[in-house]
Design a protein around this motif. Structure first.
Motif, short mmCIF file in Angstrom:
data_model
loop_
_atom_site.label_atom_id
_atom_site.label_comp_id
_atom_site.label_asym_id
_atom_site.label_seq_id
_atom_site.Cartn_x
_atom_site.Cartn_y
_atom_site.Cartn_z
N ARG A 290 2.45 14.13 -4.02
CA ARG A 290 1.47 14.95 -3.30
C ARG A 290 0.12 14.76 -3.99
O ARG A 290 -0.01 15.08 -5.18
N HIS B 78 0.84 -1.20 0.00
CA HIS B 78 0.00 0.00 0.00
C HIS B 78 0.88 1.25 0.00
O HIS B 78 1.93 1.26 0.65
N ASN B 79 0.39 2.29 -0.66
CA ASN B 79 1.05 3.60 -0.52
C ASN B 79 0.94 4.04 0.93
O ASN B 79 -0.03 3.70 1.61
N VAL B 80 1.92 4.81 1.39
CA VAL B 80 1.87 5.30 2.78
C VAL B 80 1.60 6.80 2.77
O VAL B 80 2.30 7.56 2.09
N THR B 81 0.57 7.22 3.49
CA THR B 81 0.30 8.65 3.62
C THR B 81 1.10 9.15 4.82
O THR B 81 0.80 8.83 5.96
N THR C 67 7.96 9.74 -4.01
CA THR C 67 7.03 10.50 -3.17
C THR C 67 6.07 11.27 -4.08
O THR C 67 6.41 11.60 -5.23
N HIS D 121 -2.33 15.27 0.45
CA HIS D 121 -1.65 14.22 1.22
C HIS D 121 -0.28 13.95 0.62
O HIS D 121 -0.17 13.81 -0.60
N SER D 122 0.73 13.85 1.47
CA SER D 122 2.06 13.47 0.98
C SER D 122 2.19 11.97 1.14
O SER D 122 2.06 11.45 2.26
N GLN D 123 2.45 11.32 0.03
CA GLN D 123 2.51 9.86 0.06
C GLN D 123 3.87 9.33 -0.35
O GLN D 123 4.54 9.95 -1.19
N CYS E 150 -6.53 14.69 -2.16
CA CYS E 150 -7.55 13.71 -1.75
C CYS E 150 -8.86 14.44 -1.50
O CYS E 150 -9.01 15.13 -0.49
N LYS F 85 -0.35 15.22 6.00
CA LYS F 85 -1.46 15.86 5.30
C LYS F 85 -1.35 17.38 5.48
O LYS F 85 -0.97 17.84 6.56
N LEU G 36 5.07 6.19 -2.33
CA LEU G 36 4.46 5.15 -3.16
C LEU G 36 5.20 3.83 -2.99
O LEU G 36 6.33 3.78 -2.47
#
Ligand code: PLP
Length: 454
Positions: free
Chosen positions: A40, A18-21, A38, A29-31, A43, A24, A33
């Motif tokens: 932005r 899963h992507n990690v958030t 990374t 949200h900064s994720q 959402c 925020k 992947l």
């Protein structure tokens, strides 16, 4: 950052990464992947599960945080520590009464024997409401032990929620489906559905304790608003046959409906005469903490005399102090907003709603009839028109896959709903610039889908 979350089985197939958030900033949200990059992401969906961001969210969390900090200090010192939660067979936390007081300001009625069941997630709140509706039956009506559910409805995950199909067990023993309007019906077709509903009630009311209604649909009809006059007619017919009317406002409540400055849509539409139970959940405790429940208009005194209790899905239901304290702040902020108190920002739900509507309608117009727009306030949806899909030989799931891909390219993440469409449910405190950004990104994504599909 090392990613090792593949053993979490959530919305993606088991053993997926899963992507990690990571953080925020409002809706952004900064994720990190799965491939380590990374990103932005804007959402804009999140299924109404969040309400505020920034300083306002901080303010909602502060009192609970200070309380917890004090409890931790006392625990570390080996002293008496403030209650953080308590098994409800032993007692309730002090925050319970503050919560009930904050909630009472928003109730659409003034009966003194209203009561509230608290649960953790929305699906259990709906089940608690239905359980209560069964218990509210008189002895004469004891054989009525089913609930009427709209033919299109969603009240939680398939395993437990009424209205949905399940792979686990059949709900046909408990629920019956009634005809309901859809966004694609003409006014005449809606009237026809209403007459079918009346016939359905005549045939089945002797089995039914209650009827469950979403006054504005969530994911099952992409934010479609139950036309208010028709909604009232549905309720009146149910009441004529002594059914308990349950309004599921888990998705559209908390003032998100924008129909008037009230927490509950029931109150905004002046339906309190017909509605017996209202459910709430999602962002009531900011979304950072789980809390849901239902409020029963009256009958508490009778329940008390008859020694009746309420279903609890979780042994700790309603006992998490951080949830209750966050909810008190949310409810008080909304109360101040509804009263036009200058102490809180004017979220301007209606003018933001109008802007959202304008932006989404503009996108739908350019989609050659592929999408229709539903919604009000800060709860909007774009639903795939199945007729257009059929005419163009388009497979709904393929169009949805293409839409996900295009949204991904635009770094925008609406809530993709299985019925075929998206929902956009912004935070109350985002500024209009963010709404415009949502509109621009969705427009580009949908434009590409339309080019590829039609
Ligand atoms: C109308 C409605 N009721 C109930 C629920 C269930 O809420 P939860 O997901 O918190 O169980 C949902 C979920 O989206 C919903 O849309």
């Amino acid at each position: 950052m090392a990613l090792s979350n593949q053993h979490f089985a959530g919305r993606a197939p088991a053993l997926s990464q899963h992507n990690v958030t990571v953080s925020k900033h409002g809706q952004y949200h900064s994720q990190v992947l799965v491939n380590g990059d990374t990103k932005r992401v804007l959402c804009c969906g999140l299924a109404c599960s969040e309400i505020f961001s920034g300083p306002l969210l901080g303010r909602c969390l502060m009192s609970g945080h200070e309380y917890e900090q004090q409890a931790i200090e006392n625990l570390l010192e080996g002293e008496n520590a403030q209650t953080l939660s308590v098994h409800t067979s032993a007692g309730v936390p002090a925050a319970m009464s503050t919560f009930l007081e904050a909630l009472s300001k928003h109730l659409p009625w003034s009966y003194s024997d209203w009561f509230c069941s608290l649960q953790s997630e929305g699906a259990s709140a709906v089940l608690a409401a239905v359980d209560l509706s069964f218990q509210l039956r008189t002895e004469k009506e004891a054989k009525r032990w089913k609930v009427g559910v709209a033919s299109t409805s969603y009240h939680g995950p398939p395993s437990t929620a009424l209205g949905s199909k399940t792979t686990l067990f059949s709900k046909s023993e408990v629920q019956m489906m009634y005809p309901c309007p859809s966004p694609f019906d003409s006014p005449e077709e809606m009237e026809l559905k209403f007459s079918e509903y009346v016939k359905w009630l005549d045939n089945h009311c002797s089995d039914l304790a209650s009827i469950l209604i979403e006054p504005q649909w969530g994911s099952s009809q992409c934010a479609f608003v139950f036309p208010p006059a028709l909604l009232e007619k549905y309720m009146v017919e149910a009441k004529k046959r002594n059914l308990i009317v349950i309004c599921d406002e888990i998705m559209c409540g908390m003032g998100r409906h924008g129909a008037a400055k009230t927490l509950f849509l029931t109150k905004a539409l002046h339906l309190q005469r017909h509605v017996d139970i209202i459910t709430f959940g999602k962002s009531i405790a900011t979304g950072a903490f789980p809390l849901s429940g239902c409020v029963v208009k009256n009958g508490g005194g009778d329940f008390n005399t008859r020694g009746k209790t309420v279903m609890q899905s979780h042994t700790y239901s309603g006992s998490c102090v951080r949830s209750l304290m966050a909810a008190v702040e949310v409810l008080n902020i909304l109360d101040a907003y509804f009263r036009n108190d200058d102490a809180v920002p004017n979220f301007d739900i209606n003018s933001k709603g109008k802007l959202m509507h304008q932006l989404l309608e503009g996108i739908a117009k350019k989609s050659n009839g592929l999408f229709v727009v539903n919604g009000q306030g800060l709860m909007w949806g774009m639903m795939l028109n199945k007729d257009t899909c059929a005419k163009g030989n388009l497979d709904v799931s393929e169009v949805m896959e293409s839409l996900k891909e295009e949204c991904n390219k635009q770094d925008v993440l609406p809530y993709f709903v299985p019925v075929g469409g998206i929902m956009v449910t912004p935070l109350f405190d985002v500024d209009k610039g963010v709404l415009k950004d949502i509109g621009t990104k969705l427009a580009l994504a949908i434009e590409s889908v339309v080019k590829k599909s039609l």
